[in-house]
Enzyme design. Structure first.
Site, PDB file in Angstrom:
ATOM      1  N   LYS A 226       0.847  -1.183   0.000  1.00 51.08           N
ATOM      2  CA  LYS A 226       0.000   0.000   0.000  1.00 51.08           C
ATOM      3  C   LYS A 226       0.886   1.237   0.000  1.00 51.08           C
ATOM      4  O   LYS A 226       2.052   1.203   0.399  1.00 51.08           O
ATOM      5  CB  LYS A 226      -0.940   0.030   1.207  1.00 51.08           C
ATOM      6  CG  LYS A 226      -0.255   0.023   2.594  1.00 51.08           C
ATOM      7  CD  LYS A 226       0.232   1.366   3.093  1.00 51.08           C
ATOM      8  CE  LYS A 226       0.851   1.250   4.484  1.00 51.08           C
ATOM      9  NZ  LYS A 226       1.596   2.474   4.892  1.00 51.08           N
TER      10      LYS A 226
ATOM     11  N   ASP B 212      -3.183  -1.131  10.350  1.00 47.43           N
ATOM     12  CA  ASP B 212      -3.352  -1.164   8.901  1.00 47.43           C
ATOM     13  C   ASP B 212      -4.027  -2.435   8.396  1.00 47.43           C
ATOM     14  O   ASP B 212      -4.405  -2.508   7.226  1.00 47.43           O
ATOM     15  CB  ASP B 212      -1.984  -1.032   8.196  1.00 47.43           C
ATOM     16  CG  ASP B 212      -1.388   0.354   8.328  1.00 47.43           C
ATOM     17  OD1 ASP B 212      -2.092   1.259   8.817  1.00 47.43           O
ATOM     18  OD2 ASP B 212      -0.219   0.533   7.944  1.00 47.43           O
TER      19      ASP B 212
END
Length: 282
Positions: free
Chosen positions: A9, A139
């Site tokens: 990401k 996350d």
């Protein structure tokens, strides 16, 4: 053994809007996936044993996020009365650097949970998996849910968004940065004004952690200084990886060809639907 993507990401922007009474920080950040990352190979077992076939040097298997995620999912399945076998052999092809700000460990945990939920047929929803996963890392839920997201709070309040899917040159300067090093620095900006998403999307994107990463890690500063000569560039997460954005793949690759020898990088496209969830749908 089935192969599952464990994508990287980027934090397209990251702002720190205050410190909480519990010592954590309130954030506003924009997550987007890359069509690049690690790969997990997972096979089911009938004996309920969870085995990591590719241990990481210096990390005990029981401390590895992949094993912890699989063990947590198995326990949750047993708690809701699941009676089938809950064993697995798991191997990882690791390409994402540790301490790079690309979310590798969180992504690995999320892929293990999503893939095993499918292969074991334990029937948890993405929301339920995200609730489990947040205990492994802030996350993890965004990887579990599998869509680009605007995150607030400690990163746990998610709003799905559709940012432009640009091409990125992601560069790793050869440093590994521990998140507590950045958040423990007394000079870290902690009072960026809280703003609506609509306002943030119209502003030039930046990362409040960048000033500390550049101050404390010389190679991060050098990598960003080089990239900024070619395109808008910034830190992802707390680093150490930095990235530059381009409108085309060819433009990104042209710059990568000119990278200094000490700077290692790759080119990938930003995608709003996680490659993991694309694989799951197929």
């Amino acid at each position: 053994m089935r192969r599952w993507p464990s994508p990287a990401k980027l934090n397209l922007f990251l702002y720190i809007t205050g410190r909480r009474p519990d010592g954590y920080h309130n954030l506003q950040t924009l997550f987007q996936f890359l069509n690049y990352g690690d790969t997990l190979e997972i096979g089911t077992r009938d004996d309920n044993e969870i085995r990591l076939l590719t241990p990481v040097d210096g990390v005990a298997n029981e401390d590895n996020l992949i094993v912890r995620a699989a063990t947590m999912l198995a326990a949750a399945a047993r708690d809701k009365g699941f009676s089938g076998p809950l064993g697995a052999d798991i191997a990882i092809d690791k390409v994402l650097p540790m301490g790079g700000g690309l979310g590798g460990g969180s992504s690995n945990a999320a892929t293990a949970m999503v893939a095993l939920n499918h292969q074991w047929n334990t029937g948890f929803s993405d929301s339920q998996l995200a609730q489990l996963g947040v205990t492994l890392g802030a996350d993890v839920p965004v990887f579990v849910r599998g869509h680009a997201a605007f995150a607030e709070g400690v990163g746990d309040i998610l709003t799905f968004v559709e940012p432009a899917e640009k091409w990125y040159l992601v560069a790793h300067p050869g440093e590994s940065i521990s998140t507590p090093v950045i958040f423990g620095d007394p000079e870290l900006p902690r009072n960026t004004p809280h703003r609506p998403l609509e306002t943030l999307l119209k502003c030039e994107f930046s990362n409040d952690c960048e000033v500390i990463a550049r101050k404390r890690f010389r190679k991060v500063d050098a990598a960003l200084s080089w990239l900024l000569e070619y395109a808008p560039s910034r830190l992802t997460g707390t680093g150490a990886c930095v990235f530059a954005e381009f409108d085309t793949e060819s433009a990104a690759r042209q710059v990568l060809k000119q990278a200094p020898e000490w700077l290692h990088g790759f080119v990938a496209k930003g995608v709003n639907r996680s490659p993991l969830h694309q694989a799951l749908a197929e």
